[in-house]
Scaffold this motif. Structure first.
Motif, PDB file in Angstrom:
ATOM      1  N   SER A 188      -2.566  38.467   5.335  1.00 30.15           N
ATOM      2  CA  SER A 188      -3.510  37.319   4.738  1.00 30.15           C
ATOM      3  C   SER A 188      -3.244  35.996   5.087  1.00 30.15           C
ATOM      4  CB  SER A 188      -2.726  37.612   3.139  1.00 30.15           C
ATOM      5  OG  SER A 188      -1.417  36.939   3.120  1.00 30.15           O
ATOM      6  N   ARG A 189      -4.086  35.322   4.758  1.00 28.99           N
ATOM      7  CA  ARG A 189      -4.097  33.767   4.912  1.00 28.99           C
ATOM      8  C   ARG A 189      -2.972  33.201   4.728  1.00 28.99           C
ATOM      9  NH1 ARG A 189      -6.891  29.321   1.777  1.00 28.99           N
ATOM     10  NH2 ARG A 189      -7.395  27.834   3.478  1.00 28.99           N
ATOM     11  N   ALA A 221      -7.927  38.348   5.884  1.00 30.99           N
ATOM     12  CA  ALA A 221      -8.553  38.913   4.973  1.00 30.99           C
ATOM     13  C   ALA A 221      -9.718  38.143   4.379  1.00 30.99           C
ATOM     14  CB  ALA A 221      -7.451  39.372   3.802  1.00 30.99           C
ATOM     15  N   ASP A 223     -11.853  35.770   2.539  1.00 35.27           N
ATOM     16  CA  ASP A 223     -11.929  34.405   1.922  1.00 35.27           C
ATOM     17  C   ASP A 223     -13.182  33.712   2.109  1.00 35.27           C
ATOM     18  OD1 ASP A 223     -11.048  32.231   0.610  1.00 35.27           O
ATOM     19  OD2 ASP A 223      -9.162  32.279   1.925  1.00 35.27           O
ATOM     20  N   GLU A 274      -6.953  45.632  -5.873  1.00 36.60           N
ATOM     21  CA  GLU A 274      -6.698  45.457  -4.297  1.00 36.60           C
ATOM     22  C   GLU A 274      -7.529  46.431  -3.673  1.00 36.60           C
ATOM     23  OE1 GLU A 274      -3.021  45.948  -1.119  1.00 36.60           O
ATOM     24  OE2 GLU A 274      -2.771  46.789  -3.212  1.00 36.60           O
ATOM     25  N   ARG A 287     -16.492  43.287  -2.410  1.00 45.04           N
ATOM     26  CA  ARG A 287     -15.800  42.379  -3.337  1.00 45.04           C
ATOM     27  C   ARG A 287     -16.839  42.131  -4.688  1.00 45.04           C
ATOM     28  NH1 ARG A 287     -12.705  36.765  -2.672  1.00 45.04           N
ATOM     29  NH2 ARG A 287     -14.920  35.936  -2.595  1.00 45.04           N
ATOM     30  N   GLU A 309     -14.409  37.993  -9.359  1.00 39.61           N
ATOM     31  CA  GLU A 309     -14.234  38.158  -7.996  1.00 39.61           C
ATOM     32  C   GLU A 309     -12.902  37.556  -7.467  1.00 39.61           C
ATOM     33  OE1 GLU A 309     -17.114  37.323  -5.078  1.00 39.61           O
ATOM     34  OE2 GLU A 309     -18.909  38.157  -6.378  1.00 39.61           O
ATOM     35  N   GLU A 310     -12.569  36.517  -8.317  1.00 45.45           N
ATOM     36  CA  GLU A 310     -11.096  35.709  -7.743  1.00 45.45           C
ATOM     37  C   GLU A 310      -9.794  36.636  -8.094  1.00 45.45           C
ATOM     38  OE1 GLU A 310     -12.600  33.996 -11.642  1.00 45.45           O
ATOM     39  OE2 GLU A 310     -13.408  34.496  -9.860  1.00 45.45           O
ATOM     40  N   LYS A 311     -10.138  37.807  -8.823  1.00 46.15           N
ATOM     41  CA  LYS A 311      -9.190  38.796  -9.006  1.00 46.15           C
ATOM     42  C   LYS A 311      -8.928  39.967  -8.095  1.00 46.15           C
ATOM     43  CE  LYS A 311      -8.221  37.421 -13.911  1.00 46.15           C
ATOM     44  NZ  LYS A 311      -7.951  37.910 -15.227  1.00 46.15           N
ATOM     45  N   THR A 322      -8.856  41.258  -4.123  1.00 44.52           N
ATOM     46  CA  THR A 322      -8.680  41.266  -2.718  1.00 44.52           C
ATOM     47  C   THR A 322      -9.207  42.140  -1.831  1.00 44.52           C
ATOM     48  OG1 THR A 322      -6.463  42.206  -2.878  1.00 44.52           O
ATOM     49  CG2 THR A 322      -6.405  39.789  -3.381  1.00 44.52           C
ATOM     50  N   ALA A 374      -8.693  43.269   2.056  1.00 38.44           N
ATOM     51  CA  ALA A 374      -7.940  43.296   3.402  1.00 38.44           C
ATOM     52  C   ALA A 374      -8.839  44.279   4.353  1.00 38.44           C
ATOM     53  CB  ALA A 374      -6.678  43.921   3.500  1.00 38.44           C
TER      54      ALA A 374
END
Length: 724
Positions: free
Chosen positions: A7-8, A100, A102, A357, A369, A380-382, A384, A386
């Motif tokens: 991840s970042r 991931a 972003d 996730e 997403r 969307e901010e909830k 993730t 990968a």
């Protein structure tokens, strides 16, 4: 060279930030973005608007983020090569991190359209050159000499007069204290050491030794597995379900019906597959359950009576055809085909109260997403995402249906779940290359000049089955291109080199027909048209005439066009996804059947970053194009696919792959992409060579169904062109 998937935030924490060194943040949004900045610590990095990082640690290891999904197009090798070239780095000390999702950080986190390298070329070069200049400046200050007397090479800065040198790791921390230069000088391409050379794919060792790279490899402690029973035919829905026997099978945790699917949830794929076979599901009709016979009738009807959408019209077409000395007409048809990636669809989803996730192989992580957000009504901010390595995609993984299935199932069973499609699921419930029929018409004057051109494309869920601004548009004074569309319950989508994968074959084969009727050499006929487009263009010209001429002449020269005996040669050239590829196929007769012996390819994709990767992209595109033109077909009976696995869905075999010779135009322009452009010309080159060898023009795919492959007839003399 190594690859990492992080991840970042974990990347920021695990690189030089804990040990000191140089980290540059640079924007991936555009080549004209603001200059890089030095990132001092993880907290500062997290708050910056920059979305990619180039770090040089004290041990000399150089790391960059790679945002785009990797499915074999080689960007996880090409991206760091571009940076390392400008940085003058030691390639052995470079690694790339798979980022991931972003969307705030990355502008184009997509794999599709052959656009990754063209999009990132300038900014990656700028990042590497910036770091190099800062390292040189740090060394010059330490030695007390002018920076102009210092050079960078292979991970060292060298003072040319004294021979003093320092490695990048030793200079990284000092370089981080310098201001970032506003203007940096990029290398002259004559000084490239990495770009244009053959470099092995950075993941080769991990792939060949079976490291867990792909979605099917992903495992999370406590997760369950699931497979879906989908409707056997398009246009049907579930009427009733009896899952008692399946629930009683060993290892089965639950059987869940949602939407038009039945999910079998269990501990292992084998147990799930056995349980799925004992499900008793009754289906009923829910709309059109079309058959391939229906499509054949639809094509014939819509071609003449369908409401057409005009895509392009130049000149006075009706007058040109009315006064023509000769008019030619031909129809070409292609079937539905499956994407058939080596790795079937799969995805992991864990829907929790505090978020979601998602982990797996996707060409469009942002779409994955967004689709889950809309489905479950979760911000969307909830969520993730990968990204694992993709075991093939070819456009199938541009969609997010298999991702939303996993997420919805996880939300129902309240467990982390990995949803897996079987090969049969992938082939019968997938998204296919649209079936299309084209009608071409050409008007010739008494001198054999093409004065009129008409193309009508009738597609099934194809959108626009033409590329109305591609060649020969602009080269013909009177031109009409229109389309008719039929909406079907059969799901379709982008298949490698969308639309042009078949259109190129049809167009290039028809142009050979026209050249034959005009009694002109096929290559010279096209060159004459291109010259007309250059000197007297009609309407918009949206392709580069000189680049198309360049690949045409190059492949003709390399293949010895028209000079060989004992082989029949066919030519094709096409522009797609900003690049140009021309091919010459050579066919010989063996046992009364035409056999493709060799294919020459000349490609103009601009600057070639990795010669090894570029060759593989061209060769892979040719094999893909040849195999699907020759052998592949998906047919339907009452909405049900008639092919469900490789036993009855034909793909090309190793022994059927011809020799392939690749060449590249060295013109020094910026890269224009190569993942898709080599596929479209192949079918036309092969079909045109077969016509020369047998006298038979094949107008329908797959070629293998044509009588010329029966072996019962020898090569026939060329037949006189029919005219309308």
């Amino acid at each position: 060279m190594s690859t990492v998937n992080k991840s970042r935030r974990s990347f920021l924490k695990s690189t030089l930030l804990t040990t000191g060194g140089l980290m540059l943040g640079f924007s991936w949004a555009s080549a004209g973005a603001a200059a890089p900045v030095v990132v001092a610590d993880a907290g500062a990095a997290a708050s910056l608007g920059f979305n990619s990082y180039l770090s040089i640690a004290p041990d000399g290891i150089i790391t960059i983020f790679s945002p785009n999904p990797e499915l074999g197009q080689n960007i996880m090798t090409s991206f760091p090569m571009i940076v390392a070239e400008e940085l003058d780095a030691d390639w052995k000390k470079v690694k790339v991190v798979q980022a991931a999702l972003d969307t705030k950080a990355f502008d184009r986190q997509v794999t599709g359209g052959s656009g990754a390298v063209p999009h990132s070329w300038k900014l990656l070069r700028n990042a590497g050159a910036t770091a190099r200049q800062m390292l040189v400046q740090a060394a010059a200050q330490q030695w007390g000499v002018p920076a102009e007397e210092c050079t960078a090479a292979d991970g060292f800065v060298v003072h040319t007069k004294t021979g003093n040198k320092l490695d990048y790791g030793a200079l990284a921390e000092a370089a981080a204290k310098l201001p970032v230069p506003k203007d940096v000088k990029l290398k002259d391409r004559k000084d490239f050491k990495l770009i244009g050379k053959e470099v092995k794919n950075v993941a080769n060792k991990d792939i060949t030794t079976g490291k867990p790279l792909y979605g099917l490899d992903f495992h999370r402690e406590g997760m369950v597995l699931a497979m879906l029973q989908r409707p056997p035919a398009f246009g049907t829905r579930i009427k009733s379900v009896d899952a008692a026997a399946a629930k009683a099978m060993p290892g089965i945790i639950d059987v869940v019906q949602f939407k038009n699917n039945v999910a079998v949830v269990g501990k292992s794929t084998w147990e799930i597959m056995k349980a799925r076979k004992v499900l008793k599901v009754e289906y009923e009709k829910d709309g059109n359950t079309e058959s391939s016979e229906d499509h054949a009738k639809l094509f014939s009807t819509l071609m003449d009576t369908g409401t057409a959408t005009v895509r392009r019209k130049d000149g006075d077409v009706a007058t040109a055809f009315a006064g023509a000395a000769k008019v030619l007409r031909a129809e070409y048809e292609c079937p539905f085909i499956s994407h058939s990636p080596m790795e079937p669809m799969n995805f992991f989803a864990h829907v929790r109260e505090d978020g979601v996730e998602l982990v797996g192989p996707t060409q469009t992580p942002a779409l994955a997403r967004t689709s889950v957000s809309k489905l479950l009504n979760i911000p969307e901010e909830k969520i993730t995402v990968a990204i694992t390595r993709l075991g093939g995609g070819f456009g199938r993984r541009l969609k997010a249906d298999y991702v939303t299935e996993a997420a919805e199932l996880s939300s129902i069973i309240k467990k982390p779940v990995k949803l897996i499609w079987s090969r049969e699921d992938d082939m019968t419930g997938g998204s296919y290359r649209p079936a299309v029929r084209y009608r071409f018409e050409a008007a010739l004057d008494a001198a054999g000049n093409m004065i009129g051109y008409k193309l009508r494309g009738v597609g099934i869920n194809s959108g626009n089955p033409t590329r109305e601004d591609n060649f020969p548009s602009g080269a013909v004074p009177n031109l009409l291109i229109d389309t008719v569309e039929h909406q079907s319950p059969i799901t379709t989508g982008a298949w490698r080199a969308p639309i042009t994968n078949f259109l190129a074959y049809a167009e290039q084969s028809f142009l050979d027909e026209v050249a034959q009727a005009a009694k002109k050499d096929p290559i010279q006929f096209r060159l004459d048209l291109l010259q007309k487009a250059k000197t007297a263009p009609v309407g918009a010209i949206k392709y580069d005439i000189d680049r198309m001429i360049g690949v045409t002449k190059l492949v003709a020269q390399k293949a010895g066009w028209g000079t060989k005996k004992g082989v029949s040669q066919g030519f094709s050239v096409y522009f797609s996804h900003r690049s140009y590829v021309a091919q010459v196929a050579e066919v010989v007769m063996k046992g009364g059947k035409p056999v493709v012996q060799k294919i020459y390819a000349a490609s103009d994709c601009g600057e070639v970053v990795n010669l090894s990767g570029a060759r593989q992209q061209v060769m892979g595109g040719i094999v893909d194009g040849l195999g699907h033109a020759m052998y592949s077909k998906l047919s339907f009976k009452d909405g049900a696919p008639q092919q469900n696995n490789f036993g009855n869905y034909r793909l090309i075999r190793m022994m059927e792959i011809p020799e392939i010779e690749t060449h590249f135009v060295d013109n020094g322009i910026e890269p224009t992409g190569l993942g898709e452009p080599a596929l479209p010309p192949t079918g036309g080159a092969v079909a045109n060579a077969i016509q020369k060898a047998t006298g038979k023009r094949i107008r329908k795919q797959p070629f293998i169904e044509d009588p010329v492959f029966s072996g019962k007839t020898q090569a026939a003399p060329a037949k006189k062109m029919k005219t309308a």
